[in-house]
Design an enzyme around this catalytic site. Sequence first.
Site, mmCIF file in Angstrom:
data_model
loop_
_atom_site.group_PDB
_atom_site.id
_atom_site.type_symbol
_atom_site.label_atom_id
_atom_site.label_comp_id
_atom_site.label_asym_id
_atom_site.label_seq_id
_atom_site.Cartn_x
_atom_site.Cartn_y
_atom_site.Cartn_z
ATOM 1 N N GLY A 46 0.955 -1.007 -0.191
ATOM 2 C CA GLY A 46 -0.464 -0.261 -0.178
ATOM 3 C C GLY A 46 0.695 1.287 0.001
ATOM 4 N N GLN A 51 3.485 9.835 0.936
ATOM 5 C CA GLN A 51 4.440 9.111 1.264
ATOM 6 C C GLN A 51 5.097 9.748 -0.159
ATOM 7 O OE1 GLN A 51 2.517 5.241 2.161
ATOM 8 N NE2 GLN A 51 3.901 4.974 3.220
ATOM 9 N N CYS A 92 6.361 -0.265 7.562
ATOM 10 C CA CYS A 92 5.404 1.449 6.803
ATOM 11 C C CYS A 92 6.608 1.240 5.343
ATOM 12 C CB CYS A 92 5.027 2.370 7.286
ATOM 13 S SG CYS A 92 4.909 3.974 6.850
ATOM 14 N N LEU A 93 6.329 1.274 4.337
ATOM 15 C CA LEU A 93 7.280 1.954 3.564
ATOM 16 C C LEU A 93 8.862 3.099 4.231
ATOM 17 C CD1 LEU A 93 5.967 1.808 0.308
ATOM 18 C CD2 LEU A 93 7.975 -0.538 0.909
ATOM 19 N N HIS A 134 -4.544 1.678 7.505
ATOM 20 C CA HIS A 134 -2.885 2.093 7.271
ATOM 21 C C HIS A 134 -2.612 3.490 5.821
ATOM 22 C CE1 HIS A 134 1.337 1.504 7.732
ATOM 23 N NE2 HIS A 134 1.308 2.329 6.507
ATOM 24 N N GLU A 135 -3.526 2.602 4.905
ATOM 25 C CA GLU A 135 -2.854 3.827 4.226
ATOM 26 C C GLU A 135 -4.106 5.285 4.467
ATOM 27 O OE1 GLU A 135 -0.784 3.413 2.318
ATOM 28 O OE2 GLU A 135 -0.523 1.740 3.068
ATOM 29 N N HIS A 138 -2.884 7.533 6.428
ATOM 30 C CA HIS A 138 -0.881 8.418 6.334
ATOM 31 C C HIS A 138 -2.291 9.476 5.680
ATOM 32 C CE1 HIS A 138 1.866 6.461 6.410
ATOM 33 N NE2 HIS A 138 1.913 5.334 5.667
HETATM 34 NI NI NI Z 1 2.743 3.702 5.656
#
Ligand code: NI
Length: 182
Positions: A46, A51, A92-93, A134-135, A138
Amino acid sequence: MTIRQLHLLGSPILRQLATPVATVDDAVRRLVDDLFETMHAAKGVGLAANQVGVARRVAVVDVGEDAPPPLVLINPRIAQASDVMEAAEEGCLSIPDIYGEVERHLGVTLEALDRDGRPYKVELSGFKARAAQHEIDHLDGVLFLDHLSAVKRGLLLAKWKRARKGQSGYVKDVTPEPAGEL
Ligand code: NI
């Protein structure tokens, strides 16, 4: 399509409330395509626009299952959430190599616009529901760390700081692995 740079914990845009998309135009579609490209290159499931440094309410989810297909989330909203919660490990990226156990709704019903700007509704459960929550977090400037206890968060932040020692800046290039590499 372009692989964009990833913003890491410490970059202020990760804490910004993303603004809704007024019109799904070519620029938004390009952003969606770049999010998919960047997410796949980074081996994520995701990715939200914050991000990649864009504070708009756009995110993508692809957990590698066919049903439902990869999700384009433009102006997503959780219309319904199950009372049942489930705890599982998340990463998380934007916070590489840091993982924590987060409680999420086991099932959610989402309303969003697709890549063509058409409204749709989808019911998700399990890992896909987790990824979508989660997204959407963000887009509200919320990170998975915020859901942890203060003690746990403190430990993970200390680990993050140790790993970041000597590095400056909060933006990194995503380098896709060469084709054929395992
Ligand atoms: Ni994340």
